[in-house]
Design a protein around this motif. Structure first.
Motif, PDB file in Angstrom:
ATOM      1  N   THR A  41      -0.008   5.663   3.697  1.00  0.00           N
ATOM      2  CA  THR A  41      -0.689   4.735   4.598  1.00  0.00           C
ATOM      3  C   THR A  41      -2.083   4.398   4.094  1.00  0.00           C
ATOM      4  O   THR A  41      -2.534   3.249   4.196  1.00  0.00           O
ATOM      5  N   HIS A  82       1.390  -3.404  10.836  1.00  0.00           N
ATOM      6  CA  HIS A  82       1.163  -1.980  11.059  1.00  0.00           C
ATOM      7  C   HIS A  82       2.274  -1.341  11.890  1.00  0.00           C
ATOM      8  O   HIS A  82       3.001  -2.016  12.629  1.00  0.00           O
ATOM      9  N   GLN A  83       2.357  -0.015  11.758  1.00  0.00           N
ATOM     10  CA  GLN A  83       3.363   0.746  12.517  1.00  0.00           C
ATOM     11  C   GLN A  83       3.194   0.511  14.014  1.00  0.00           C
ATOM     12  O   GLN A  83       4.161   0.367  14.739  1.00  0.00           O
ATOM     13  N   ASP A 153       4.620  -1.198   7.568  1.00  0.00           N
ATOM     14  CA  ASP A 153       4.362   0.220   7.807  1.00  0.00           C
ATOM     15  C   ASP A 153       5.369   0.771   8.812  1.00  0.00           C
ATOM     16  O   ASP A 153       5.321   0.469   9.999  1.00  0.00           O
ATOM     17  N   GLU A 154       6.311   1.584   8.314  1.00  0.00           N
ATOM     18  CA  GLU A 154       7.370   2.176   9.137  1.00  0.00           C
ATOM     19  C   GLU A 154       8.065   1.126   9.996  1.00  0.00           C
ATOM     20  O   GLU A 154       8.105   1.223  11.234  1.00  0.00           O
ATOM     21  N   THR A 177       7.860   4.153   4.434  1.00  0.00           N
ATOM     22  CA  THR A 177       8.984   4.676   5.224  1.00  0.00           C
ATOM     23  C   THR A 177       9.230   6.142   4.911  1.00  0.00           C
ATOM     24  O   THR A 177       8.840   6.641   3.853  1.00  0.00           O
ATOM     25  N   HIS A 334       9.773  10.125  14.608  1.00  0.00           N
ATOM     26  CA  HIS A 334       9.487   8.844  13.956  1.00  0.00           C
ATOM     27  C   HIS A 334       8.258   8.974  13.066  1.00  0.00           C
ATOM     28  O   HIS A 334       7.205   9.421  13.495  1.00  0.00           O
ATOM     29  N   GLY A 335       8.395   8.606  11.806  1.00  0.00           N
ATOM     30  CA  GLY A 335       7.286   8.681  10.873  1.00  0.00           C
ATOM     31  C   GLY A 335       7.072  10.049  10.259  1.00  0.00           C
ATOM     32  O   GLY A 335       6.136  10.242   9.498  1.00  0.00           O
TER      33      GLY A 335
END
Length: 362
Positions: A41, A82-83, A153-154, A177, A334-335
């Protein structure tokens, strides 16, 4: 072609990136892979202007880029989704998408919303949208700017054919990811990061998910939800209602804004429930939580400096410090990479065995 030369990012407490040199070619899809805190990130944030590198240079088609803020990146055709997209919840989809674009670009809003949000009207407010729809609103907004480089991002599930179609005219896509199978299926190349350095950059046809797991984490197994943990159909609003009567531990799906805020200091994040204590007591309390969470950061640093895994660990320790009888977690992995997922499940199983009711919200 986007080229990074010797990009380093140093914070007061650690080196996050060390002399990263890598090229991203036109019309290709890349996936950045690595454990939490590996620097994925941070690297993306340097490219899109969210943070300034300590040293190193960026070039686009052999032209040196001077990027000090996101506006500079956007001017040069670099856009990031962005995520947790930074959208105004009370504004409509249309009003959110109009921010920062020309009148000419704004004319395309109805068409692009119809394509990416077919079940929504441009007048619908963002707070009516699902998490996926929020992402695709930001995704549509990014495409309105006609980027040369698109950072995701994700991202939630996007068909491979959709990504490939976007790249036909030379668009470069960089995905952050933790889903190894998805990265291998959708990317042309994967870039493995470990401890702020590039471990390997290779074509997806020449590497497997097992290879990546072993190189990054020393693991080859898939982590499954332990039988000791419950999955329950419950909404986050229901959990918030329960908290009004008795304290209930709660890890929301939106950890960035619902359980925290990027502008908060680590001290503010950790002491949110303890404002009545003296300053010296609060500092000691916050330091204890940092130690338990095994997060290396100073109390005066901002939450925006945290990786997704670090933020989750801090929020978990903050909630557990209140000794809740029940703990609800939404989308908890998640992430998170394989190793972080395994550690989280192990911690939750221990809590469950010691009498805490641990529930994975669905």
């Amino acid at each position: 072609m986007l080229e990074l030369k010797d990009i380093s990012v140093n914070y007061s407490y650690k080196k996050v990136l060390t002399k990263i040199s890598v090229c991203f070619e036109k019309g290709k899809i890349y996936s950045l892979l690595g454990e939490n805190g590996a620097g994925k990130t941070t690297l993306a944030r340097v490219i899109c202007g969210d943070i300034l590198q300590t040293s190193g240079e960026l070039f686009l088609d052999n032209k040196k880029l001077l990027i000090h803020k996101p506006k500079d990146a956007i001017k040069n055709g670099i856009v990031c989704v962005h995520q947790r997209p930074l959208l105004a919840p009370s504004l409509s989809i249309k009003d959110n998408l109009r921010i920062g674009i020309s009148r000419e670009m704004a004319k395309n809003i109805p068409e692009i919303v119809k394509k990416w949000l077919p079940n929504r009207k441009i007048t619908d407010s963002v707070n009516q949208l699902s998490e996926n729809e929020v992402f695709f609103t930001a995704f549509a907004g990014a495409l309105l700017k006609k980027p040369l480089i698109l950072i995701l991002d994700e991202p939630p599930f996007i068909e491979k054919s959709v990504l490939k179609d976007l790249c036909k005219n030379g668009l470069t896509i960089i995905m952050i990811t933790h889903n190894l199978e998805e990265a291998l299926e959708k990317s042309d190349e994967v870039i493995l990061l470990k401890d702020g350095e590039i471990l390997e950059k290779t074509e997806t046809s020449k590497i497997t998910a097992a290879d990546i797991s072993k190189k990054l984490f020393g693991l080859t197994k898939i982590v499954k939800l332990p039988k000791e943990l419950q999955i329950k159909k419950i909404s986050e609003d229901e959990v918030l209602e329960k908290r009004k009567n008795n304290f209930t531990g709660y890890i929301p799906s939106d950890r960035t804004f619902r359980a925290s805020n990027p502008a908060l200091t680590i001290f503010q994040l950790l002491t949110a429930y303890k404002t009545e204590k003296k300053q010296s007591e609060l500092e000691e309390y916050a330091k204890q939580l940092l130690q338990k969470a095994d997060v290396n950061i100073k109390l005066n640093e901002k939450a925006v400096c945290l990786s997704g895994g670090m933020l989750q660990r801090l929020i978990l320790e903050r909630e557990l410090a209140e000794n809740p009888k029940e703990l609800y977690l939404f989308n908890p992995t998640h992430g998170l990479d394989v190793e972080a997922t395994e550690k989280l499940y192990s911690r939750l199983v221990t809590l469950a065995k010691n009498g805490t009711k641990v529930i994975i919200g669905n």
